[in-house]
Scaffold this active site. Structure first.
Site, PDB file in Angstrom:
ATOM      1  N   ASN A 102      39.994 114.952  43.748  1.00 50.13           N
ATOM      2  CA  ASN A 102      40.448 116.394  43.338  1.00 50.13           C
ATOM      3  C   ASN A 102      42.021 116.474  43.068  1.00 50.13           C
ATOM      4  O   ASN A 102      41.847 117.126  41.960  1.00 50.13           O
ATOM      5  CB  ASN A 102      39.671 117.150  44.569  1.00 50.13           C
ATOM      6  CG  ASN A 102      38.512 117.292  44.976  1.00 50.13           C
ATOM      7  OD1 ASN A 102      37.764 116.761  44.197  1.00 50.13           O
ATOM      8  ND2 ASN A 102      38.235 117.604  46.197  1.00 50.13           N
TER       9      ASN A 102
ATOM     10  N   ASN B  86      46.672 122.998  55.693  1.00 49.35           N
ATOM     11  CA  ASN B  86      46.427 124.372  55.960  1.00 49.35           C
ATOM     12  C   ASN B  86      46.312 124.635  57.327  1.00 49.35           C
ATOM     13  O   ASN B  86      46.713 124.019  58.314  1.00 49.35           O
ATOM     14  CB  ASN B  86      44.663 124.327  55.233  1.00 49.35           C
ATOM     15  CG  ASN B  86      43.610 123.728  56.125  1.00 49.35           C
ATOM     16  OD1 ASN B  86      43.978 123.253  57.289  1.00 49.35           O
ATOM     17  ND2 ASN B  86      42.362 123.519  55.510  1.00 49.35           N
TER      18      ASN B  86
ATOM     19  N   ASP C 186      43.144 121.344  47.773  1.00 50.07           N
ATOM     20  CA  ASP C 186      43.330 120.286  46.672  1.00 50.07           C
ATOM     21  C   ASP C 186      43.904 120.831  45.471  1.00 50.07           C
ATOM     22  O   ASP C 186      44.809 119.887  45.015  1.00 50.07           O
ATOM     23  CB  ASP C 186      42.065 119.343  46.633  1.00 50.07           C
ATOM     24  CG  ASP C 186      41.540 118.710  47.816  1.00 50.07           C
ATOM     25  OD1 ASP C 186      42.370 118.566  48.663  1.00 50.07           O
ATOM     26  OD2 ASP C 186      40.258 118.512  47.989  1.00 50.07           O
TER      27      ASP C 186
ATOM     28  N   GLU D 167      46.303 134.593  51.702  1.00 53.21           N
ATOM     29  CA  GLU D 167      47.717 134.927  52.204  1.00 53.21           C
ATOM     30  C   GLU D 167      48.717 134.050  51.468  1.00 53.21           C
ATOM     31  O   GLU D 167      50.015 134.136  51.732  1.00 53.21           O
ATOM     32  CB  GLU D 167      47.779 134.867  53.453  1.00 53.21           C
ATOM     33  CG  GLU D 167      46.911 136.081  54.403  1.00 53.21           C
ATOM     34  CD  GLU D 167      47.153 137.282  53.822  1.00 53.21           C
ATOM     35  OE1 GLU D 167      48.191 137.755  53.695  1.00 53.21           O
ATOM     36  OE2 GLU D 167      46.113 137.936  53.670  1.00 53.21           O
ATOM     37  N   GLY D 168      48.476 133.263  50.782  1.00 53.84           N
ATOM     38  CA  GLY D 168      49.243 132.013  49.950  1.00 53.84           C
ATOM     39  C   GLY D 168      49.947 130.960  51.085  1.00 53.84           C
ATOM     40  O   GLY D 168      49.026 130.189  51.300  1.00 53.84           O
TER      41      GLY D 168
ATOM     42  N   THR E  45      49.321 126.117  53.912  1.00 54.14           N
ATOM     43  CA  THR E  45      48.395 127.035  53.088  1.00 54.14           C
ATOM     44  C   THR E  45      47.821 128.051  54.036  1.00 54.14           C
ATOM     45  O   THR E  45      47.172 127.733  54.862  1.00 54.14           O
ATOM     46  CB  THR E  45      47.597 126.607  51.986  1.00 54.14           C
ATOM     47  OG1 THR E  45      46.752 125.619  52.781  1.00 54.14           O
ATOM     48  CG2 THR E  45      48.488 125.548  50.993  1.00 54.14           C
TER      49      THR E  45
END
Ligand SMILES: Nc1ncnc2c1ncn2[C@@H]1O[C@H](COP(=O)(O)OP(=O)(O)OP(=O)(O)O)[C@@H](O)[C@H]1O
Ligand SMILES: *[C@@H]1O[C@H](CO)[C@@H](O)[C@H](O)[C@H]1NC(C)=O
Ligand SMILES: *[C@@H]1O[C@H](CO)[C@@H](O)[C@H](O)[C@H]1NC(C)=O
Length: 322
Positions: A57, A199, A269, A239-240, A235
């Site tokens: 990906n 994340n 990804d 919310e960025g 990440t």
């Protein structure tokens, strides 16, 4: 888009290249009214096959933005493996270092999705776990000449670590995405990562600290930064992300234009692939400007269904981003 992108100069190297050492998975997706119980047979309404795997990906997203890419991975000597290789070629990804083995099947994810969007997934990593040191050695010249190397944890961790070390020893920038996360990550992963990008849930697993807000991400990010990577990015979906670096260890929240997600699968990804693209082609951009762009590209990917099928091509993006 009201946002404007300041113009920047591209890298001066002849053929900047991104190399991804990682996984390929064939997604076998059945859409059903509900998830079946043990021993039960039910009828679904739709079936489709998709290309996935975090490594692939990320590589596909980078390729679609227009950088030369090469994938180092292993698939089975089977029809899924053949199809995967054909699709890499269609996406202009070099398959010089894609191996095929008769010892295991191409990695597969059997996915059942119900009407409410809930899912049940079985992943068989298969050939991905057979990627070995010999495969890395065959790719070593290409790795040493790349601008950026990217790895994750869907192959044997020692192979990811070896790839990071090979890249580092040639001065190649490294992006490590510790996904899927493990609580006891070898500390060398941190010291060999220029960019450590995960994340919220991965940051929680790695630090044992809660990550439910940009502020908590900053706190967890500081713990990760202490372990020796140069830059930490966490990440945060709509919310960025939050970034911290050895140079500027104060956590910075880089917000994004939050969109309504149609299918957020593979957003992380898309973000990592975009970041690899910018690091390879625009090395003079500051990290903040790179992640703003990566946030934007990943936000495009969540607005259509599918994983790789939702990843934007350069021509579909605001040209000021390039
Ligand atoms: N709703 C959204 N609106 C805008 N951007 C988004 C949205 N969801 C995700 N993104 C973008 O995608 C990036 C990655 O998202 P996220 O943090 O959810 O990754 P992830 O959890 O690894 O993704 P995945 O859904 O594949 O597990 C975010 O940093 C952001 O830039
Ligand atoms: C494979 O890649 C091409 C080119 O990007 C894409 O358009 C196509 O849908 C893919 N093929 C399949 C069968 O998914
Ligand atoms: C983070 O990524 C993992 C895959 O590595 C995924 O299972 C998990 O749902 C993601 N977490 C969030 C908060 O999106």
């Amino acid at each position: 888009m009201s946002q404007s992108w300041p113009s920047v100069s591209r890298a001066e190297m002849v053929t900047p290249q991104v190399i991804v050492v990682g996984s390929c998975m064939t997604d076998l997706v059945s859409v059903t009214p509900r998830l079946p119980k043990a021993g039960e047979t039910i009828h679904g309404s739709k079936f489709f096959i998709g290309f996935g795997g975090k490594g692939a990906n990320q590589c596909i997203q980078a390729a679609r933005l227009g950088v030369k890419t090469s994938m180092v991975c292993k698939v089975g000597k089977d029809s899924f493996g053949n199809d995967y290789i054909a699709n890499f070629t269609k996406n202009h990804v070099s398959t010089d270092f894609v191996g095929q083995t008769a010892e295991a099947a191409t990695g597969a994810a059997s996915i059942i999705v119900n009407a409410e969007g809930q899912n049940a997934i079985v992943i068989v990593a298969g050939a991905n776990l057979l990627l070995d040191s010999e495969d890395l050695k065959r790719a070593s010249t290409a790795i040493s000449r790349a601008n950026v190397l990217v790895c994750q944890l869907e192959i044997r961790p020692e192979i990811s670590l070896e790839a990071l070390k090979m890249a580092r020893s040639s001065g190649v920038k490294t992006i490590f995405n510790p996904a899927p996360a493990v609580a006891q990550l070898d500390p060398e992963f941190f010291t060999h990562s220029d960019i450590f990008c995960c994340n919220e849930s991965e940051a929680e697993i790695l630090t044992a600290a809660p990550v439910n807000s940009p502020q908590e991400a900053g706190t967890a990010g500081a713990l990760l930064l202490e372990k020796g990577c140069k830059v930490v990015i966490i990440t945060l979906g709509g919310e960025g992300c939050v970034i911290l670096s050895q140079e500027d260890p104060t956590p910075k929240h880089i917000s994004t234009n939050k969109v309504k997600a149609v299918d957020s699968t593979g957003a992380g990804d898309s973000f990592v692939g975009a970041l690899a693209y910018y690091m390879a082609l625009y090395p003079h951009l500051c990290m903040e400007d790179m992640v703003k762009r990566s946030n934007y590209i990943a936000s495009v990917s969540v607005q259509t269904a599918g994983t790789q099928t939702s990843y934007p091509h350069r021509a579909e993006l605001p040209q000021g981003m390039f």
